[in-house]
Design a protein around this motif. Structure first.
Motif, PDB file in Angstrom:
ATOM      1  N   TYR A  10      97.020  53.386  75.420  1.00 19.75           N
ATOM      2  CA  TYR A  10      97.390  53.786  74.069  1.00 19.75           C
ATOM      3  C   TYR A  10      96.710  55.100  73.708  1.00 19.75           C
ATOM      4  O   TYR A  10      95.555  55.340  74.059  1.00 19.75           O
ATOM      5  CB  TYR A  10      96.994  52.733  73.030  1.00 19.75           C
ATOM      6  N   ARG A  11      97.430  55.923  72.973  1.00 28.46           N
ATOM      7  CA  ARG A  11      96.937  57.209  72.512  1.00 28.46           C
ATOM      8  C   ARG A  11      97.525  57.449  71.126  1.00 28.46           C
ATOM      9  O   ARG A  11      98.703  57.209  70.915  1.00 28.46           O
ATOM     10  CB  ARG A  11      97.505  58.252  73.463  1.00 28.46           C
ATOM     11  N   TYR A  12      96.692  57.890  70.183  1.00 23.90           N
ATOM     12  CA  TYR A  12      97.233  58.266  68.870  1.00 23.90           C
ATOM     13  C   TYR A  12      97.981  59.577  69.021  1.00 23.90           C
ATOM     14  O   TYR A  12      97.513  60.472  69.707  1.00 23.90           O
ATOM     15  CB  TYR A  12      96.111  58.447  67.844  1.00 23.90           C
ATOM     16  N   ARG A  13      99.116  59.676  68.401  1.00 23.47           N
ATOM     17  CA  ARG A  13      99.893  60.911  68.484  1.00 23.47           C
ATOM     18  C   ARG A  13      99.071  62.098  67.982  1.00 23.47           C
ATOM     19  O   ARG A  13      99.113  63.173  68.531  1.00 23.47           O
ATOM     20  CB  ARG A  13     101.172  60.804  67.639  1.00 23.47           C
ATOM     21  N   SER A  15      95.803  62.436  67.723  1.00 17.38           N
ATOM     22  CA  SER A  15      94.478  62.648  68.302  1.00 17.38           C
ATOM     23  C   SER A  15      94.593  63.153  69.725  1.00 17.38           C
ATOM     24  O   SER A  15      95.312  62.592  70.543  1.00 17.38           O
ATOM     25  CB  SER A  15      93.702  61.322  68.260  1.00 17.38           C
ATOM     26  N   THR A  45      90.950  50.113  67.321  1.00 12.28           N
ATOM     27  CA  THR A  45      92.246  50.423  67.938  1.00 12.28           C
ATOM     28  C   THR A  45      92.687  49.269  68.836  1.00 12.28           C
ATOM     29  O   THR A  45      93.844  48.837  68.786  1.00 12.28           O
ATOM     30  CB  THR A  45      92.135  51.723  68.766  1.00 12.28           C
ATOM     31  N   LEU A  54      99.661  48.047  66.172  1.00 13.57           N
ATOM     32  CA  LEU A  54     100.015  49.231  66.953  1.00 13.57           C
ATOM     33  C   LEU A  54     100.765  48.763  68.194  1.00 13.57           C
ATOM     34  O   LEU A  54     100.516  47.662  68.695  1.00 13.57           O
ATOM     35  CB  LEU A  54      98.752  49.987  67.394  1.00 13.57           C
ATOM     36  N   ASP A  57     101.483  52.344  74.492  1.00 15.33           N
ATOM     37  CA  ASP A  57     102.378  53.270  75.180  1.00 15.33           C
ATOM     38  C   ASP A  57     102.940  52.601  76.426  1.00 15.33           C
ATOM     39  O   ASP A  57     104.085  52.814  76.796  1.00 15.33           O
ATOM     40  CB  ASP A  57     101.627  54.553  75.557  1.00 15.33           C
TER      41      ASP A  57
END
Ligand code: ADP
Ligand code: MG
Length: 233
Positions: A10-13, A15, A45, A54, A57
């Motif tokens: 997972y990655r924040y868009r 960040s 997170t 959330l 990805d």
């Protein structure tokens, strides 16, 4: 397994430098897990992913036997309301609602208000909350009372999984010990799985399993290859 993660990314868009990459995580039903990690290491997170707030990805998240990626956003909300109890850092009571309304709100979202009203007196007694508090506004309670209302709200639907995100950070030592004892009393009684997040390492002794974000998250985005991959760790 109460929780089963595989190859989660997972990655924040927004960040650029934070990334979560968990190879595998298994939490057995009925266990009490302490997840520690520095501020910013991705604890909240990870919890948001486990709750279905959330979407990863890639990878697989199975909670109480349910693969979350197979559910729509709406279905995930419903699953969370029914099966997961949540306690947050600031307790997140709605300040202007009564204690009773705060507790029953969780039951309302789970579609179990009638059942909740039956359980409520016993739950209150167990948490040593007098029924006379029910009509009081949440913001008129002491911090200690608010923390117990937050547990009552998290427990009202008898969730199989209880997730607490730094619930003790605003408490002094006495209030913290009281909170931990109540939490574990409920956990033992209900056979709940408990996932408890904190940066306070001293609390780890209460738990049967201790996880560390530093070991859990491979963070492949930071400087390419992680030390663990090179055999130098
Ligand atoms: P912890 O709970 O361990 O303190 P978080 O999971 O809250 O850590 O945050 C992990 C990283 O992700 C931090 O670098 C944080 O700034 C970043 N982050 C958290 N929420 C968001 C968001 N909504 N958008 C972008 N970045 C975020
Ligand atoms: Mg956090």
């Amino acid at each position: 397994m109460a929780i089963r993660l595989r190859d989660l990314r997972y990655r924040y868009r927004a960040s650029s430098d934070f990334a979560l990459h968990v190879d595998a995580l298994d939490v057995a039903p009925g266990s009490a897990v302490f997840l520690q990690g520095a501020s910013g290491s991705g604890k909240s997170t990870l919890l948001a992913l486990l709750c279905g707030l959330l979407k990863p990805d890639s990878g697989s998240i199975t909670v109480l036997g349910q693969e979350l990626s197979g559910l729509s956003g709406r279905e995930r909300d419903r699953f969370r309301a029914r099966h997961i109890g949540l306690v947050f850092q600031q307790f997140n009571l709605v300040p202007f609602l009564t204690v009773e309304a705060n507790i029953l709100l969780a039951a309302h979202f789970a579609g179990s208000t009638a059942g909740a009203q039956q359980i409520l007196p016993d739950l209150l007694a167990r948490l040593q909350l007098p029924a006379s508090l029910l009509p009081r506004r949440a913001d008129s309670l002491s911090v200690g009372q608010q923390q117990r209302v937050a547990i009552a709200r998290a427990a009202i639907n008898a969730p199989a999984l209880l997730i607490a995100d730094e619930p003790t950070s605003a408490l002094d030592a006495d209030a913290r010990d009281g909170f931990m004892e109540l939490l574990f009393e409920l956990q033992r009684e209900r056979g709940m799985t408990l996932l408890f997040v904190s940066h306070e390492r001293s609390l780890a002794s209460y738990f049967t399993q201790v996880l560390d974000m530093r070991e859990l998250n491979r963070r492949p985005s930071e400087g390419g290859v992680h030390a663990a991959d090179t055999g130098l760790a």
